[in-house]
Design an enzyme around this catalytic site. Structure first.
Site, mmCIF file in Angstrom:
data_model
loop_
_atom_site.group_PDB
_atom_site.id
_atom_site.type_symbol
_atom_site.label_atom_id
_atom_site.label_comp_id
_atom_site.label_asym_id
_atom_site.label_seq_id
_atom_site.Cartn_x
_atom_site.Cartn_y
_atom_site.Cartn_z
ATOM 1 N N ARG A 67 0.785 -0.954 -0.152
ATOM 2 C CA ARG A 67 -0.081 0.112 -0.036
ATOM 3 C C ARG A 67 0.886 1.425 -0.034
ATOM 4 N NH1 ARG A 67 -2.249 1.421 4.734
ATOM 5 N NH2 ARG A 67 -2.706 -0.753 5.192
ATOM 6 N N TYR A 120 -13.108 18.911 -14.444
ATOM 7 C CA TYR A 120 -13.809 17.730 -14.576
ATOM 8 C C TYR A 120 -15.113 17.690 -13.435
ATOM 9 C CZ TYR A 120 -13.815 12.709 -15.018
ATOM 10 O OH TYR A 120 -14.434 11.127 -15.245
ATOM 11 N N ASP A 194 -4.599 20.303 -13.574
ATOM 12 C CA ASP A 194 -4.886 19.010 -14.158
ATOM 13 C C ASP A 194 -4.545 19.176 -15.603
ATOM 14 O OD1 ASP A 194 -6.049 16.887 -15.422
ATOM 15 O OD2 ASP A 194 -7.836 16.684 -14.029
ATOM 16 N N LYS A 219 -5.691 8.200 -19.522
ATOM 17 C CA LYS A 219 -6.176 8.869 -20.974
ATOM 18 C C LYS A 219 -4.580 8.490 -21.624
ATOM 19 C CE LYS A 219 -9.768 9.746 -18.804
ATOM 20 N NZ LYS A 219 -10.159 11.027 -17.994
HETATM 21 C C1 LIG Z 1 -10.748 11.369 -16.886
HETATM 22 C C2 LIG Z 1 -10.094 12.560 -16.003
HETATM 23 C C3 LIG Z 1 -10.191 12.561 -14.695
HETATM 24 C C4 LIG Z 1 -10.534 11.122 -13.878
HETATM 25 O O1 LIG Z 1 -9.673 10.162 -14.191
HETATM 26 P P1 LIG Z 1 -9.970 8.604 -14.013
HETATM 27 O O2 LIG Z 1 -8.883 7.951 -14.269
HETATM 28 O O3 LIG Z 1 -11.079 8.414 -14.780
HETATM 29 O O4 LIG Z 1 -10.389 8.585 -12.546
HETATM 30 C C5 LIG Z 1 -9.704 13.465 -14.133
HETATM 31 N N1 LIG Z 1 -9.409 14.822 -14.904
HETATM 32 C C6 LIG Z 1 -9.800 14.912 -16.157
HETATM 33 C C7 LIG Z 1 -9.345 15.954 -16.855
HETATM 34 C C8 LIG Z 1 -9.970 13.617 -16.829
HETATM 35 O O5 LIG Z 1 -10.199 13.617 -18.015
#
Ligand SMILES: *Cc1c(COP(=O)(O)O)cnc(C)c1O
Length: 405
Positions: A67, A120, A194, A219
């Protein structure tokens, strides 16, 4: 001491896990493997109680319990830290685990957060719906002007300013240097970006003054639509505090996914170059098509943040957002006629994906409610993959003929 220029991103993408940034040290892997071994062990053995004492008194650097980290996760963390030119990076089981854990590590009751309204959806939900239950207040500001953020900051209370570059679905780009300037006028206030849609190939927020950079590794970083992951990178001090919180909340990445993530990142520069190239060709094609009303893509001069894009980023990526002529049915006819793109949420993978936000994230709302939050029924979000661009254009051309019915 000789100082060499830092290695360029495509080289770092391949070697970031094992070479230090100046390329001087080489870590060896088990069995002299070139690829990173997947170490599946939930716990790590000690030779003796003296060995234990050394570890707990900070005289040895090793793994204890999964962990808190594993060799495979640590390797992927090094790779991403190198790409972000960050002191440290921590990986999580999803982007949301990275975002929620980071915010919980940085905030306490009585604190205040400023975030842009295009963040998001689940990030906003966490801040407004969950952090609010623990005495953290928040102010949402429209993207686009650092002065709005400046006005929203409550001196002595605002601990985190959170923005995205680029954001979903209109690809607005936070002006990171301007936000860093207004944020850092206040002692102890941190700027979090982000940058999921950008990747460290197109934008490195830390170099422009951000304190931490977050990603959904699901992504572009993973890039193959086959894993969930999240990351936070920044100074050693900030990332260790967040990693401590990860050890408490438990949202660490597992070694299989860490292996896939590191493997994906080796081709990040190649893939992103292709996404940038095809994204621009497709954005221009759409902008000139009679059945397309509007195109949102930061590399086009028509985008409201084109100037910020030119100043901070080296490519606009694979996501292109646009509206087709007509309403919800025209949008659906277009989406249904596409042969190469798969109808699915998410973005950033090698496969082209398409979604009609009115029928996905905003399905429960009426047309009027959607319009009020800036999501028209005929809006389409395309995540351009790495297929041959000419094939994608042919597919789009055919599907756009169906818009009129
Ligand atoms: C998809 C996404 C998230 C969340 O990520 P997960 O891996 O689906 O939990 C956060 N911020 C942005 C900009 C995203 O495109």
């Amino acid at each position: 001491m000789t100082s060499r220029p830092p290695l360029l991103p495509a080289t770092v993408a391949v070697h970031g896990a094992t070479h230090s940034l100046d390329g001087d040290s080489r870590a060896s892997k088990a069995g002299d493997a070139v690829a990173t071994p997947i170490v599946l062990s939930s716990t790590f053995g000690f030779q003796s109680t003296a060995d234990l004492r050394d570890f707990f008194e900070g005289r040895s650097n090793r793994h204890e319990y999964a962990r808190y980290g594993t060799p495979t996760v640590l390797s992927a963390e090094r790779a991403l830290a190198s790409l972000e030119r960050a002191e440290d990076c921590a990986l999580f089981g999803s982007g949301m685990a990275a975002i929620t854990t980071s915010l919980l590590a940085m905030l306490k009751a009585g604190d205040h957060v400023v975030l842009t309204s295009d963040c998001y959806r689940r990030t906003r939900q966490f801040v407004e719906g969950t952090l609010s239950r623990f005495g953290v207040t928040a102010t949402l500001v429209e993207p686009g002007a650092a002065s709005l953020v400046e006005r929203a900051i409550v001196p002595g209370k605002t601990r985190v300013v959170l923005a995205e570059a680029p954001s979903n679905p209109y690809l607005r780009i936070a002006d990171i240097p301007a936000l860093a300037e207004v944020t850092h006028r206040h002692r102890g206030t941190k700027l979090a970006i982000d940058a999921t849609f950008a990747t460290p190939i197109n934008l490195r927020p830390l170099e422009h003054g951000a304190d931490i950079v977050l990603h959904s590794g699901t992504k572009y970083l993973g890039g193959h639509n086959d894993l969930l992951a999240g990351s936070v990178a920044g100074s050693s001090a900030l990332v260790s505090a967040i990693r401590e919180m990860r050890g408490v909340l438990g949202g660490v990445l597992d070694p299989h996914a860490a292996y896939l993530l590191e493997r994906g990142m080796k081709t990040l520069a190649l893939r992103v170059a292709r996404h940038n190239e095809s994204g621009l060709v497709i954005a221009r094609f759409l902008a000139n098509h009679p059945n397309v009303e509007t195109v949102h893509y930061p590399a086009l001069a028509s985008h409201p943040d084109h100037e910020v894009f030119m100043r901070l980023m080296t490519g606009a990526g694979g996501v292109v957002t646009f509206t087709v002529r007509g309403g919800i049915d025209a949008g659906s006819r277009f989406v249904d006629a596409l042969k190469i793109a798969t109808i699915a949420p998410s973005l950033g993978g090698v496969e082209t994906l398409v979604e009609q936000p009115a029928l996905m994230s905003f399905y429960e709302l009426t047309t009027e409610e959607r319009l009020a939050i800036g999501i028209p029924d005929n809006l389409i979000r395309l995540s351009v993959g790495i297929e041959e661009c000419a094939d994608l254009i042919d597919d789009l051309t055919r599907a756009l003929e169906r818009v009129a019915g």
